[in-house]
Write a protein that holds these residues in place. Structure first.
Motif, mmCIF file in Angstrom:
data_model
loop_
_atom_site.group_PDB
_atom_site.id
_atom_site.type_symbol
_atom_site.label_atom_id
_atom_site.label_comp_id
_atom_site.label_asym_id
_atom_site.label_seq_id
_atom_site.Cartn_x
_atom_site.Cartn_y
_atom_site.Cartn_z
ATOM 1 N N ASP A 110 0.853 -1.189 0.000
ATOM 2 C CA ASP A 110 0.000 0.000 0.000
ATOM 3 C C ASP A 110 0.893 1.244 0.000
ATOM 4 N N ILE A 111 0.264 2.404 -0.118
ATOM 5 C CA ILE A 111 1.049 3.633 -0.303
ATOM 6 C C ILE A 111 1.879 3.945 0.951
ATOM 7 N N ALA A 112 1.387 3.560 2.124
ATOM 8 C CA ALA A 112 2.165 3.798 3.355
ATOM 9 C C ALA A 112 3.462 2.987 3.313
ATOM 10 N N ALA A 113 3.359 1.762 2.838
ATOM 11 C CA ALA A 113 4.560 0.925 2.736
ATOM 12 C C ALA A 113 5.520 1.502 1.697
ATOM 13 N N VAL A 114 4.981 2.022 0.605
ATOM 14 C CA VAL A 114 5.824 2.658 -0.417
ATOM 15 C C VAL A 114 6.551 3.863 0.169
ATOM 16 N N ASN A 115 5.817 4.674 0.922
ATOM 17 C CA ASN A 115 6.410 5.879 1.521
ATOM 18 C C ASN A 115 7.518 5.550 2.514
ATOM 19 N N ALA A 116 7.448 4.357 3.093
ATOM 20 C CA ALA A 116 8.442 3.975 4.107
ATOM 21 C C ALA A 116 9.719 3.408 3.490
#
Ligand SMILES: NC(=O)N[C@H]1NC(=O)NC1=O
Length: 174
Positions: free
Chosen positions: A4-10
Motif C-alpha cells: 500500500d502507499i504507506a509501505a511505499v512511503n516507508a
C-alpha cells in the motif's frame, strides 16, 4: 509484490528504485527523482509526481524517454531480452504471435516510423489488440513530429499507470 502507499512511503530510496524503477520503461532516474516528494498521500499522488516530472523535461528529454522503449514485436522480443513488464504487455497484446504477414508489416512500419521521427512508436499495448496496434501505427506514421512526441508521452503515462496499479494497492481497498 503488492504494497500500500504507506509501505511505499516507508521505503528507503534503494528499495523504492528497485521496486518501482521500471514504471517508466528503462527510466529509473524518474522514479529516483520523485522519491524526494514523499510522503505521497495516495497512489494517484505518486503517479501525478511522475507525470509532472516528465512534463517538466525539455522536448529532448521526452524524446529520450521514448527512445528507452523497445519496439513492439522487435529485436528484444525476438531475443528474449525485454524487461519483464514489457514482455508481459507485448505477449498480452499478441505481439509474440504475429503471423508472417503481420510480422513483416509491423517491422516495416516500425522502421518507417523511426526514420521519420527519430524515436520509436510507443503505445500502451495492454489497451490494444494486434489489429488495433497495426492500424494505429500506420495512421500515426502520418502525423507531425511534435504531435507524435506528445502522443508517445501520453502512451508512456498509460503504461506507467497500469504498471503502478500492479505494484501498489489502490487506496480504496478493503
Ligand atoms: N514501443 C512500445 O510501445 N513498447 C511498449 N508498449 C507497451 O505497452 N510496453 C512496451 O514495451
Amino acid at each position: 509484490m503488492n504494497m500500500d502507499i504507506a509501505a511505499v512511503n516507508a521505503l528507503p530510496y534503494e528499495d523504492f528504485v528497485d521496486i518501482l524503477g521500471n514504471v517508466v520503461e528503462k527510466c529509473p532516474i524518474i522514479t529516483a527523482a520523485v522519491w524526494s516528494g514523499r510522503p505521497f498521500l495516495s497512489l494517484a499522488a505518486l503517479e501525478a509526481a511522475i507525470s509532472e516530472f516528465i512534463d517538466a523535461l525539455p522536448e529532448s528529454g521526452k524524446e529520450g524517454i521514448l527512445r528507452c522503449h523497445p519496439d513492439l514485436a522487435g529485436r528484444d522480443l525476438q531475443s528474449g531480452s525485454l524487461t519483464r513488464e514489457s514482455h508481459e504487455e507485448q505477449a498480452g497484446s499478441g505481439m509474440g504471435a504475429l503471423n508472417s504477414g503481420e510480422a513483416s508489416r509491423m517491422a516495416r512500419l516500425n522502421q518507417e516510423y523511426k526514420e521519420r521521427f527519430g524515436f520509436p512508436f510507443v503505445i500502451c499495448a495492454r489497451m490494444h489488440d494486434k489489429e488495433n496496434i497495426l492500424r494505429q501505427l500506420s495512421a500515426r506514421c502520418q502525423n507531425e513530429r511534435a504531435v507524435e512526441r506528445a502522443r508517445g508521452i501520453e502512451e508512456v503515462k498509460k503504461i506507467c499507470h497500469l504498471r503502478l496499479q500492479s505494484l501498489v494497492l489502490t487506496d480504496n481497498r478493503v
